[in-house]
Every structure is written in structure tokens, then in C-alpha cells.
Motif scaffolding. Sequence first.
Motif, PDB file in Angstrom:
ATOM      1  N   GLY A 162     -39.926  -2.168 -91.230  1.00  0.00           N
ATOM      2  CA  GLY A 162     -39.768  -3.503 -92.080  1.00  0.00           C
ATOM      3  C   GLY A 162     -40.976  -4.279 -91.314  1.00  0.00           C
ATOM      4  O   GLY A 162     -41.863  -4.020 -91.022  1.00  0.00           O
ATOM      5  N   SER A 163     -40.816  -5.360 -92.080  1.00  0.00           N
ATOM      6  CA  SER A 163     -41.907  -6.820 -91.894  1.00  0.00           C
ATOM      7  C   SER A 163     -42.481  -7.188 -90.375  1.00  0.00           C
ATOM      8  O   SER A 163     -43.209  -7.028 -90.151  1.00  0.00           O
ATOM      9  N   THR A 198     -40.622 -17.832 -95.871  1.00  0.00           N
ATOM     10  CA  THR A 198     -39.452 -17.441 -96.183  1.00  0.00           C
ATOM     11  C   THR A 198     -38.615 -18.975 -96.366  1.00  0.00           C
ATOM     12  O   THR A 198     -37.778 -18.427 -97.746  1.00  0.00           O
ATOM     13  N   MET A 222     -33.450   0.244 -95.374  1.00  0.00           N
ATOM     14  CA  MET A 222     -35.824  -0.252 -95.186  1.00  0.00           C
ATOM     15  C   MET A 222     -36.165   0.166 -95.702  1.00  0.00           C
ATOM     16  O   MET A 222     -36.966   1.427 -95.463  1.00  0.00           O
ATOM     17  N   ALA A 259     -44.857  -9.619 -96.851  1.00  0.00           N
ATOM     18  CA  ALA A 259     -43.023  -9.153 -96.956  1.00  0.00           C
ATOM     19  C   ALA A 259     -42.383  -9.479 -97.799  1.00  0.00           C
ATOM     20  O   ALA A 259     -42.187  -8.571 -98.733  1.00  0.00           O
ATOM     21  N   TRP A 260     -42.699 -10.155 -98.047  1.00  0.00           N
ATOM     22  CA  TRP A 260     -41.650 -11.092 -99.850  1.00  0.00           C
ATOM     23  C   TRP A 260     -43.070 -11.061-101.002  1.00  0.00           C
ATOM     24  O   TRP A 260     -42.472 -10.639-101.984  1.00  0.00           O
ATOM     25  N   ASN A 295     -45.636  -6.677 -88.103  1.00  0.00           N
ATOM     26  CA  ASN A 295     -46.501  -8.182 -87.882  1.00  0.00           C
ATOM     27  C   ASN A 295     -46.443  -7.401 -86.508  1.00  0.00           C
ATOM     28  O   ASN A 295     -47.610  -7.406 -86.244  1.00  0.00           O
ATOM     29  N   ASP A 351     -48.502 -11.416 -94.047  1.00  0.00           N
ATOM     30  CA  ASP A 351     -47.501 -11.176 -93.651  1.00  0.00           C
ATOM     31  C   ASP A 351     -47.591 -11.227 -95.604  1.00  0.00           C
ATOM     32  O   ASP A 351     -47.174 -12.621 -96.145  1.00  0.00           O
ATOM     33  N   THR A 379     -49.340 -15.509 -94.473  1.00  0.00           N
ATOM     34  CA  THR A 379     -47.766 -16.014 -94.795  1.00  0.00           C
ATOM     35  C   THR A 379     -48.167 -15.870 -96.141  1.00  0.00           C
ATOM     36  O   THR A 379     -48.535 -16.795 -97.222  1.00  0.00           O
ATOM     37  N   SER A 414     -40.624 -12.968 -87.072  1.00  0.00           N
ATOM     38  CA  SER A 414     -40.634 -11.497 -86.273  1.00  0.00           C
ATOM     39  C   SER A 414     -42.630 -12.065 -85.488  1.00  0.00           C
ATOM     40  O   SER A 414     -42.876 -11.488 -84.483  1.00  0.00           O
ATOM     41  N   HIS A 433     -38.051  -3.416 -99.358  1.00  0.00           N
ATOM     42  CA  HIS A 433     -36.475  -3.295-100.231  1.00  0.00           C
ATOM     43  C   HIS A 433     -36.446  -5.029-100.602  1.00  0.00           C
ATOM     44  O   HIS A 433     -34.983  -5.781-100.279  1.00  0.00           O
ATOM     45  N   LYS A 434     -37.312  -5.771-100.092  1.00  0.00           N
ATOM     46  CA  LYS A 434     -36.741  -7.179-100.530  1.00  0.00           C
ATOM     47  C   LYS A 434     -37.105  -6.608-102.271  1.00  0.00           C
ATOM     48  O   LYS A 434     -36.526  -6.691-102.919  1.00  0.00           O
ATOM     49  N   ASP A 472     -43.152  -5.620 -98.187  1.00  0.00           N
ATOM     50  CA  ASP A 472     -41.121  -4.719 -97.950  1.00  0.00           C
ATOM     51  C   ASP A 472     -40.912  -4.482 -99.234  1.00  0.00           C
ATOM     52  O   ASP A 472     -40.976  -5.526 -99.947  1.00  0.00           O
ATOM     53  N   HIS A 487     -42.627 -16.191 -90.395  1.00  0.00           N
ATOM     54  CA  HIS A 487     -41.145 -15.927 -90.325  1.00  0.00           C
ATOM     55  C   HIS A 487     -41.423 -15.686 -87.990  1.00  0.00           C
ATOM     56  O   HIS A 487     -42.340 -15.451 -87.583  1.00  0.00           O
ATOM     57  N   MET A 530     -33.320 -11.918 -99.619  1.00  0.00           N
ATOM     58  CA  MET A 530     -34.311 -11.471 -99.505  1.00  0.00           C
ATOM     59  C   MET A 530     -34.189 -10.330-101.033  1.00  0.00           C
ATOM     60  O   MET A 530     -35.634  -9.898-101.068  1.00  0.00           O
TER      61      MET A 530
HETATM   62  C1  LIG Z   1     -38.352 -11.176 -94.202  1.00  0.00           C
HETATM   63  C2  LIG Z   1     -39.572 -11.023 -94.152  1.00  0.00           C
HETATM   64  C3  LIG Z   1     -39.922 -10.744 -93.016  1.00  0.00           C
HETATM   65  C4  LIG Z   1     -39.468  -9.770 -92.093  1.00  0.00           C
HETATM   66  O1  LIG Z   1     -39.353  -8.586 -92.192  1.00  0.00           O
HETATM   67  P1  LIG Z   1     -38.056  -7.880 -91.701  1.00  0.00           P
HETATM   68  O2  LIG Z   1     -38.980  -6.627 -93.008  1.00  0.00           O
HETATM   69  O3  LIG Z   1     -36.779  -7.628 -92.550  1.00  0.00           O
HETATM   70  O4  LIG Z   1     -38.000  -6.807 -91.128  1.00  0.00           O
HETATM   71  C5  LIG Z   1     -41.481 -10.931 -91.868  1.00  0.00           C
HETATM   72  N1  LIG Z   1     -42.132 -11.905 -92.532  1.00  0.00           N
HETATM   73  C6  LIG Z   1     -41.704 -11.950 -93.493  1.00  0.00           C
HETATM   74  C7  LIG Z   1     -42.439 -13.842 -94.675  1.00  0.00           C
HETATM   75  C8  LIG Z   1     -40.312 -12.146 -94.626  1.00  0.00           C
HETATM   76  O5  LIG Z   1     -40.188 -13.082 -95.596  1.00  0.00           O
END
Ligand SMILES: *Cc1c(COP(=O)(O)O)cnc(C)c1O
Length: 482
Positions: free
Chosen positions: A134-135, A231, A296, A258-259, A139, A256, A227, A176, A288-289, A286, A174, A76
Motif C-alpha cells: 500500500g502507499s 486525503t 491491497m 495514492a489517491w 511512502n 504520493d 501529494t 503515513s 485499490h483506491k 494505489d 497523509h 477512497m
Molecule cells: C490512502 C493514502 C495513503 C495510504 O495508502 P494505503 O495504501 O492505504 O497505505 C497515503 N497517501 C495518501 C495521499 C492517501 O490518500
Amino acid sequence: MEQDAIFERLLQIITNYRQQRTTDCFVDYLEPDELRQRLRLEEDRGRGDWDALFSWVEAYLAYAVKTTHPGYVNRMWAGANLPSVIGEIIVACTNTSACTYETAPVSTLMEKYMLTTMLRLVGFEQGCGQMTTGSSNANMIAMMAARNTALPDIKNKGLSGGPPLFAFVNADAHYSMDRAANILGIGTDQLRKVAVDEHGRMDTVSLERQLADVQARGGLPFFVAATAGTTVRGAYDRVEPLLALRRKYGFWLHVDGAWGGAVIFSDELRRRFLPDLEQADSFTLDFHKMLGTALMCNVLLFNRHQDVLRRVCSAGDESYIFHGGENGEIRDLGTLSLQCGRRVDSLKWFLDWKFYGQAGFAERVEHYLDLCRYAEQQIKRLPELEMAVPRESFNVCFRFRTPNGTPAALFNQNLREQMHHSKRALIGTGFVNGELVLRLLITNVNVDKPEIDRFLTAVIETGRELLQQKNSLQHNNTARRP
Ligand SMILES: *Cc1c(COP(=O)(O)O)cnc(C)c1O
């Protein structure tokens, strides 16, 4: 060697590396055993010797994956924005911890500025936030905030004696989330995976059934996470139906992002993919994505819970390190964090933000979406390829069509390995409806339509080679048969 000369030499190495990072192959791939031998990790070389030290640096770069290369389409993130790379170099040179104002005055103010900016952009009022690692971590902190808000005594008394806690996520959420359920004592069995509809979004009818069921059995449904960009498929859970359920069941609603949260920079894409985000309780994104900030770089935001981070996170005697601010203002960001030492992530964010601005990020995200649309069109046009499922947003899930009798999953897995080891491209895989797919992600500013065409051509060539090998193998087999 003088320090100045060392830096000059370093800059020369970095410059050479940057010139090659989009050319040649994206990796000089070796199997672990061979790479270990070549690296000669056991060798006594480098003690006090700068030449030897730089030979380790050169070895690292020689076998490192060039994530900026257009062939690198598997994760990502790809490469990093130059402003944020400058930020990282400065952070390494100044080496401090972003936990107190004393040790990191500029970083503290930049982080606060960032949080205020992002809260305003997202539309969270009277909120607070934090840059986390990071996410995954974000989360977990969001789930912890939800847990401790639902049962405030948990912080002191722990979990025992309370009602069983249940959290709900998209079946494709994800991993996580599972880890958070583990760490926080919820238990992964109590993290309920909600079935998805044909778009990969949480089925809210199924969610409500499960919420009611848990409640009827005396459980506490305390947390639901939508979400924003799953992912593998890139599906966006709809927030609006969850708002009605929240009114009824009183859970905490986390998003979430993140992406796919990066769509918030574009008014048009936000309306399309993430309406009603401003109603959620918390949100993670994030940088960083999709946005290209160096790893990060994350932001976790809370809505209408101004004091939640301090209430939930701070514990123990901090008097040796933190010195309270005035008029209730937090001076030391470490008081809100689960960490003590905190890496300075704010500078790279700040430099990117000033350099590109919201408009620059919006253009980038819109451009990526255009490229994904283009990739999907091409895949549909090319007879050797097929979409595994229609594209929901930024994720292009496809595969090489295999002749009858050839297991598609195994074939596409081999195809992926073959592309990697022949240094043509590194593409991700994932499972959609239990079937393996190739997952193309475009998060590289060096990628445009010609690179996508080249990539798809490479997939087709590799697939054809594999089919030929297979045919010749079958041929040999038949030949050997008595
Ligand atoms: C990448 C991702 C995460 C994890 O994020 P990190 O910053 O890599 O810890 C969590 N949730 C989703 C939907 C992701 O795509």
C-alpha cells in the motif's frame, strides 16, 4: 462433505451475497457489545463441521459492510472490480508467495510486466519498481531510498554521527509520512509540515524558507514529498516549482499519488493535475483506491535509479532462498523487498488491466470527476447545504448549514453518526482549516447522478430531523425552567 460440494456451497453463498450487495442497507449496524453477543464468538462450533463453518461465514456476511452499496461513500475505495475479485479467489486457491520465481513464476512475470508498463506510462526512464502492501509502505520505502541515497553509509553504520535529516511534506500530507519518519529514525519533529495556500497546495515560498533554514543550521534536507490528491481536500501539489528547489538543495522528490495519482491514465487529466510527474524521483499509486482493484494493490516506481531497491532494501544472508538471475536481471522479486513472504497482488492487477485497459481506467476517472463536479453543483444549489471549501479535484468537502448558535462541527458530526446508525449512508469527515467537514468521495462504479441526488436528499432529511429534535429538546428545556 466433499471438497466439490464445499465449493458449490461457497459459490452459492457468494452469489446470494453479490445479488444483495447493492440493495437493502449498506450495513446492519450494531454497537460492538451487541454485535459480539450476536456473533457468539466464544461458542464451540465448527471443529471439523462444515455446516457450522458455513454458519460463521453467513454471520460474517450478515454484518459485513457492503462496500459496493451506493450508500457507502466514506472511503477512497468502494467494492472491487470483478476481474480482480476473480484474481483474488485464484490467489487464495493457489496460495503462494511472490518472493521467488520458483514459487511464483507467473506472478513474477506479471509483476515485472506491470512495472514496465507503469514505468513507461508515467514516463520514468531506466527505473525500477515494486508492488508493495500500500502507499503507506511505499511512502516509507521512498523515504528510505532517499535517506540511503543521501547518506549511503546509513545502511551499515546507522544514523548516529551523521547530520540531522529533515523531510518536508504538505501540512495535509497523509499520516503515513509521520510513521515513516518514526520508523526510519528521522524523528517526527524532523518531518516538516509545509503550510498550504488557499488551494491546499504546499506553499513553495514557505518550503524554500524552511529548506534554507535547515541547511543554514547544518541539517540535511533529504526528502520532499508532493501529494497528488491530499486525503481530505484533494489538492495537488505542483511538481514544477519543486524541480527548481531540488536543483538548488539536492533533495529526493517523491510524489504520493495514492489517491489522485490515478489521473495518469487520462491524458487530459494528467496534463491538468500532474504535469511534470515524469521528473520526480519516485511515485506511488494505489490501484485499490479510485481504480477499484481489490485491496491491497499498490505500485511504487523509481525514476533513473535502476538499482535503488536492491541497494536500499536487500540485507542479510539470502542465499537459502534467492538464486540470482542471469545478465544482471533480477529473478526473485523478494531480493528487492523488505518482506520475505509476499502476497500475490499481481494477478488481480493484471486481470483488471487486461479487462479495462488504460482507456477504461481513463474513462472511469474522468467520469468520477464529472460526478464530483455534479455533486458540487447540487450542493451549491441546495439551500440546506454548503461547500466548506471549493472543490480542488475529486474530494467534495461540504456541510449542512446550521442556524446561528448551533455549532456546525458538532452538528455535522452528529449528522454523520445519525446517517450511519440509521443505515442511510456512511460518509467520511475531515478537517479543513481546523473545521470539521463532510467529505464525499465517489469511487463506486454503481454510483451515478441519481445516487448522488438520493445521497444529498438523505443528508438534508437527516439534518432536518436533527434540527427538529434539537428544537424539541430546547423546547423541553424551556418548559422545565422554573
Ligand atoms: C490512502 C493514502 C495513503 C495510504 O495508502 P494505503 O495504501 O492505504 O497505505 C497515503 N497517501 C495518501 C495521499 C492517501 O490518500
